[in-house]
Enzyme design. Sequence first.
Site, PDB file in Angstrom:
ATOM      1  N   ASP A  15      13.932   3.558 -11.378  1.00 24.78           N
ATOM      2  CA  ASP A  15      14.245   4.724 -10.729  1.00 24.78           C
ATOM      3  C   ASP A  15      15.966   4.569 -10.516  1.00 24.78           C
ATOM      4  OD1 ASP A  15      12.263   3.357  -9.456  1.00 24.78           O
ATOM      5  OD2 ASP A  15      12.749   4.816  -7.654  1.00 24.78           O
ATOM      6  N   LYS A  25       6.375   8.041  -6.145  1.00 26.68           N
ATOM      7  CA  LYS A  25       6.661   6.610  -5.308  1.00 26.68           C
ATOM      8  C   LYS A  25       8.060   7.624  -4.479  1.00 26.68           C
ATOM      9  CE  LYS A  25      10.599   3.557  -5.336  1.00 26.68           C
ATOM     10  NZ  LYS A  25      10.769   2.605  -5.739  1.00 26.68           N
ATOM     11  N   GLU A  69       4.944   2.169  -0.368  1.00 27.49           N
ATOM     12  CA  GLU A  69       5.899   2.144  -0.576  1.00 27.49           C
ATOM     13  C   GLU A  69       6.728   1.013   1.246  1.00 27.49           C
ATOM     14  OE1 GLU A  69       9.075   1.918  -3.966  1.00 27.49           O
ATOM     15  OE2 GLU A  69      10.188  -0.370  -2.982  1.00 27.49           O
ATOM     16  N   GLU A 107       8.761  -1.449   2.830  1.00 32.63           N
ATOM     17  CA  GLU A 107       9.132  -2.816   1.964  1.00 32.63           C
ATOM     18  C   GLU A 107      10.182  -3.151   3.407  1.00 32.63           C
ATOM     19  OE1 GLU A 107      12.758  -2.012  -0.822  1.00 32.63           O
ATOM     20  OE2 GLU A 107      12.449  -4.199  -0.390  1.00 32.63           O
ATOM     21  N   LYS A 120       2.834  -0.633  -2.707  1.00 35.05           N
ATOM     22  CA  LYS A 120       3.639  -0.935  -2.779  1.00 35.05           C
ATOM     23  C   LYS A 120       4.547  -1.312  -1.912  1.00 35.05           C
ATOM     24  CE  LYS A 120       8.213  -0.609  -6.115  1.00 35.05           C
ATOM     25  NZ  LYS A 120       8.543  -0.333  -7.222  1.00 35.05           N
ATOM     26  N   SER A 138       5.291  -3.953  -9.832  1.00 37.56           N
ATOM     27  CA  SER A 138       6.444  -2.335 -10.402  1.00 37.56           C
ATOM     28  C   SER A 138       7.412  -3.203 -10.326  1.00 37.56           C
ATOM     29  CB  SER A 138       5.656  -1.558  -8.726  1.00 37.56           C
ATOM     30  OG  SER A 138       6.345  -0.646  -9.454  1.00 37.56           O
ATOM     31  N   TYR A 144      18.536   2.636  -1.706  1.00 37.39           N
ATOM     32  CA  TYR A 144      19.030   3.562  -2.892  1.00 37.39           C
ATOM     33  C   TYR A 144      18.690   4.903  -2.975  1.00 37.39           C
ATOM     34  CZ  TYR A 144      14.731   2.433  -5.461  1.00 37.39           C
ATOM     35  OH  TYR A 144      14.056   2.287  -5.724  1.00 37.39           O
TER      36      TYR A 144
END
Length: 340
Positions: free
Chosen positions: A34, A124, A165, A167, A207, A278, A340
Amino acid sequence: MPEFYQYLSAAQEQELASIAQQIVQPGKGILAADESTGTIVCNDRKISDHISGVILYHETFFQKADDGQSFVNKLKNLGIVPGIKVDKGVVPLAGTDDECTTQGLDGLAERCAEYKKEGAGFAKWRCVLKIKSHGPSHQAMIENANVLARYASICQQNGLVPIVEPEVLPDGDHDLETARQVTEQVLSYTYKALMEHHVYLEGTLLKPNMVTAGQSCTKSYTAKDVAKATVTALQRTVPAAVPGVTFLSGGQSEEDASLNLSAINQFPGKKPWALTFSYGRALQSSVLKAWAGKKENISSAQVELLNRAEANGKAALGTYGGGVKSSAASDSNFVAQHAY
Ligand code: 13P
């Protein structure tokens, strides 16, 4: 007696659980494309021995390959589940020390319905948490957990398996122990919010970051240390109902990401979920280096992708011993404050 409202039918739940299971079949994982062009995804059927899902972004999702076939159909023909990044990026969270949340809930239900109609099976959404002397803050953890829960619930109502996700970034000089504690905290906020929003856990995937020391930590740790810290954090916070954990690579080199995943799968102890990959950067840096944007390099770039996919497929089974040749295998993929 309390009344609970059922927002998914039994058939919807079953469909979500079966997509999630398809993605985390033994020895397979996800290519997170992505951030980059779909061109790197190859036609070779061997890719689907190790890759069960590919995450595209809005433009690539609707793009066609040179042969006129859409990327989505190409993936489906290879037996790979097409996925879509649905968040609209990281934005600052006012009143915090440079912390953030992720936007994109407006119109999300309509977008999910459209992606589903066009062949997506999963989605996602990435949230980012930062380790600092006083962070991540309660404000950032609660906000990010809540937005992930809202996203997950909206995806499920529209037939997409949400990849959740949260992170924890590797920026900083914190040690492995600190990274484990913060990861546990962040995951516990996340699952509390998912439960409060009645998200059907069997139809989700997590994730997370692997638990690694900060990028500028001076202590060094082995893959076994990373495996122990990561599995411990997951055991304490991730319900057994979750079918799989698909780690992001978070700036690790390709080889470290493969070796650490293998060590995680080898680590003895309770692991009621599939533990797989992933990866974005750790599946693509050799590929992008070999490709260099030139048509004549596409086939050698695709060989690089196959090699890394095979290494990670083995790592997901705990049988990767290292040494697959790749042109950027040990290059660091760290990007400060990766957004991003
Ligand atoms: P990396 O594996 O490069 O961390 O990217 C995975 C991803 O999808 C991050 O959102």
